[in-house]
Design a protein around this motif. Sequence first.
Motif, mmCIF file in Angstrom:
data_model
loop_
_atom_site.group_PDB
_atom_site.id
_atom_site.type_symbol
_atom_site.label_atom_id
_atom_site.label_comp_id
_atom_site.label_asym_id
_atom_site.label_seq_id
_atom_site.Cartn_x
_atom_site.Cartn_y
_atom_site.Cartn_z
ATOM 1 N N ASN A 81 0.826 -1.154 0.068
ATOM 2 C CA ASN A 81 0.044 -0.243 0.089
ATOM 3 C C ASN A 81 0.989 1.276 0.106
ATOM 4 O O ASN A 81 1.414 1.494 0.946
ATOM 5 N N ILE A 82 0.767 2.037 -1.081
ATOM 6 C CA ILE A 82 1.593 3.125 -1.181
ATOM 7 C C ILE A 82 1.478 4.050 -0.041
ATOM 8 O O ILE A 82 2.355 5.147 0.204
ATOM 9 N N HIS A 83 0.323 4.227 0.742
ATOM 10 C CA HIS A 83 -0.153 5.271 1.635
ATOM 11 C C HIS A 83 0.569 5.106 2.832
ATOM 12 O O HIS A 83 0.605 5.596 3.775
ATOM 13 N N LYS A 84 1.443 3.945 2.920
ATOM 14 C CA LYS A 84 2.081 3.400 4.170
ATOM 15 C C LYS A 84 3.729 3.859 4.009
ATOM 16 O O LYS A 84 4.352 3.575 4.882
ATOM 17 N N THR A 85 4.162 4.543 2.578
ATOM 18 C CA THR A 85 5.292 4.982 2.357
ATOM 19 C C THR A 85 5.543 6.316 3.276
ATOM 20 O O THR A 85 4.682 7.049 3.128
ATOM 21 N N SER A 86 6.765 6.565 3.630
ATOM 22 C CA SER A 86 7.072 7.908 4.341
ATOM 23 C C SER A 86 6.620 9.054 3.250
ATOM 24 O O SER A 86 6.254 9.999 3.603
ATOM 25 N N ILE A 87 6.902 8.756 1.960
ATOM 26 C CA ILE A 87 6.983 9.961 1.178
ATOM 27 C C ILE A 87 5.402 10.649 0.795
ATOM 28 O O ILE A 87 4.787 11.527 0.990
ATOM 29 N N ILE A 88 4.447 9.662 0.804
ATOM 30 C CA ILE A 88 2.907 9.933 0.803
ATOM 31 C C ILE A 88 2.594 10.429 2.201
ATOM 32 O O ILE A 88 1.708 11.328 2.499
ATOM 33 N N LYS A 89 3.355 9.838 3.368
ATOM 34 C CA LYS A 89 2.736 10.493 4.877
ATOM 35 C C LYS A 89 3.065 11.680 4.632
ATOM 36 O O LYS A 89 2.350 12.604 5.379
ATOM 37 N N ARG A 90 4.326 12.135 4.475
ATOM 38 C CA ARG A 90 4.978 13.336 4.612
ATOM 39 C C ARG A 90 4.151 14.506 3.740
ATOM 40 O O ARG A 90 3.590 15.456 4.234
ATOM 41 N N THR A 91 3.501 13.890 2.686
ATOM 42 C CA THR A 91 2.867 14.823 1.646
ATOM 43 C C THR A 91 1.528 15.055 2.278
ATOM 44 O O THR A 91 0.859 16.091 2.191
ATOM 45 N N GLU A 92 0.980 13.909 2.834
ATOM 46 C CA GLU A 92 -0.484 14.058 3.555
ATOM 47 C C GLU A 92 -0.260 15.068 4.745
ATOM 48 O O GLU A 92 -1.413 15.646 5.145
ATOM 49 N N LYS A 93 0.622 14.877 5.490
ATOM 50 C CA LYS A 93 0.843 15.886 6.365
ATOM 51 C C LYS A 93 0.906 17.413 5.907
ATOM 52 O O LYS A 93 0.444 18.175 6.657
ATOM 53 N N ARG A 94 1.900 17.597 5.136
ATOM 54 C CA ARG A 94 1.795 18.776 4.449
ATOM 55 C C ARG A 94 0.474 19.575 4.047
ATOM 56 O O ARG A 94 0.187 20.562 4.352
ATOM 57 N N LEU A 95 -0.418 18.614 3.478
ATOM 58 C CA LEU A 95 -1.599 18.879 3.078
ATOM 59 C C LEU A 95 -2.354 19.472 4.247
ATOM 60 O O LEU A 95 -3.183 20.494 4.045
ATOM 61 N N LYS A 96 -2.502 18.575 5.486
ATOM 62 C CA LYS A 96 -3.200 19.014 6.727
ATOM 63 C C LYS A 96 -2.637 20.380 6.950
ATOM 64 O O LYS A 96 -3.361 21.170 7.499
ATOM 65 N N ARG A 97 -1.335 20.684 6.983
ATOM 66 C CA ARG A 97 -0.878 21.701 7.618
ATOM 67 C C ARG A 97 -1.341 23.038 6.809
ATOM 68 O O ARG A 97 -1.623 23.859 7.225
ATOM 69 N N VAL A 98 -1.284 23.010 5.449
ATOM 70 C CA VAL A 98 -1.531 24.055 4.580
ATOM 71 C C VAL A 98 -3.266 24.479 4.601
ATOM 72 O O VAL A 98 -3.853 25.419 4.572
ATOM 73 N N GLN A 99 -3.937 23.011 4.949
ATOM 74 C CA GLN A 99 -5.364 23.300 5.142
ATOM 75 C C GLN A 99 -5.639 23.861 6.477
ATOM 76 O O GLN A 99 -6.618 24.954 6.565
ATOM 77 N N ARG A 100 -5.021 23.723 7.451
ATOM 78 C CA ARG A 100 -5.075 24.305 8.794
ATOM 79 C C ARG A 100 -4.800 25.782 8.723
ATOM 80 O O ARG A 100 -5.578 26.496 9.144
ATOM 81 N N ALA A 101 -3.838 26.013 7.940
ATOM 82 C CA ALA A 101 -3.359 27.359 7.716
ATOM 83 C C ALA A 101 -4.879 28.269 7.261
ATOM 84 O O ALA A 101 -4.971 29.504 7.505
ATOM 85 N N LEU A 102 -5.170 27.473 6.127
ATOM 86 C CA LEU A 102 -6.274 28.272 5.427
ATOM 87 C C LEU A 102 -7.545 28.575 6.521
ATOM 88 O O LEU A 102 -7.992 29.701 6.514
ATOM 89 N N SER A 103 -7.853 27.654 7.068
ATOM 90 C CA SER A 103 -8.858 27.807 7.839
ATOM 91 C C SER A 103 -8.894 28.678 9.071
ATOM 92 O O SER A 103 -9.739 29.492 9.515
ATOM 93 N N ARG A 104 -7.474 28.555 9.552
ATOM 94 C CA ARG A 104 -7.114 29.822 10.601
ATOM 95 C C ARG A 104 -7.364 31.029 10.333
ATOM 96 O O ARG A 104 -7.706 31.984 10.640
ATOM 97 N N LYS A 105 -7.007 31.272 8.749
ATOM 98 C CA LYS A 105 -7.295 32.548 8.172
ATOM 99 C C LYS A 105 -8.572 33.094 8.129
ATOM 100 O O LYS A 105 -9.005 34.209 8.291
ATOM 101 N N TYR A 106 -9.232 32.201 7.760
ATOM 102 C CA TYR A 106 -10.841 32.341 7.514
ATOM 103 C C TYR A 106 -11.510 32.782 8.784
ATOM 104 O O TYR A 106 -12.118 33.665 8.838
ATOM 105 N N GLU A 107 -10.968 32.108 9.920
ATOM 106 C CA GLU A 107 -11.536 32.381 11.285
ATOM 107 C C GLU A 107 -11.190 33.698 11.813
ATOM 108 O O GLU A 107 -12.049 34.339 12.272
ATOM 109 N N PHE A 108 -10.080 33.980 11.503
ATOM 110 C CA PHE A 108 -9.329 35.281 11.852
ATOM 111 C C PHE A 108 -10.207 36.422 11.148
ATOM 112 O O PHE A 108 -10.637 37.674 11.683
ATOM 113 N N GLN A 109 -10.551 36.270 9.838
ATOM 114 C CA GLN A 109 -11.337 37.201 9.183
ATOM 115 C C GLN A 109 -12.687 37.559 9.405
ATOM 116 O O GLN A 109 -13.043 38.483 9.722
ATOM 117 N N LYS A 110 -13.239 36.266 10.031
ATOM 118 C CA LYS A 110 -14.444 36.319 10.587
ATOM 119 C C LYS A 110 -14.761 36.938 11.610
ATOM 120 O O LYS A 110 -15.613 37.779 12.078
#
Length: 226
Positions: A44-73
């Motif tokens: 399962n490719i999702h158990k490899t570190s490169i995919i795990k790292r990329t998924e972590k990065r996705l979560k990080r940028v998603q969090r950053a975006l929602s934080r910005k929306y909240e501040f704006q609100k």
Amino acid sequence: MFLFSTVYEKTRKKYKANCHSDGMGIDLGIKDFAITNREQVFGNIHKTSIIKRTEKRLKRVQRALSRKYEFQKKRGEKPATKKGSNIAKNILQIQKVHQRLARMRDAYRAWVVSVIAKIKPAFITIEKLNVQGMKKNRHLSKSISDQGFYDFKQKLRNACRKMGIELREVAMYYPSSKLCSHCGIKKVKLSLSERVFQCEHCRQSIDRDHNAAINLMQASEYVLLP
Ligand SMILES: [Zn+2]
């Protein structure tokens, strides 16, 4: 891509080049992506570190975006999604990471198909997957859609057509996991946690998925996929 070799490591030594004329059964799954009756294991490719790292990065940028929306609100501003704003940059970042993940998954499926097609088996048997039914399990839903079984099948179909390999599909209710691939006796109960198939009748002890792949290859009832 370098990561494929890490997912595929279990396979190479078992690879037998002398059985081109035989058929092949492929069992698809979550723990490993695909297992063939020749003991090829595509992890399962999702158990490899490169995919795990990329998924972590996705979560990080998603969090950053929602934080910005909240501040704006909080500040009572109107949403600013015009070009050049930080929010717009963030959205672009998220899209890029999504794209990257999708590309890696897609390339992996294409690669698995190419490895299988190169063996040129006489036929390939796969199982008709009840993806919609499987997705109803909330815990498995994400991992199932990430695996992209439908796309894999599509790619396999194209490759088989090109190479003149017969592609067989067995029905959803075919008990590929429950049958003993050696003596054909069906087990009444087989829990998901039993990773090793042990036959009480002929005493065969074999990896669960490997057993299923052999059963698929041996299946006599199937439909041909054009
Ligand atoms: Zn048996």
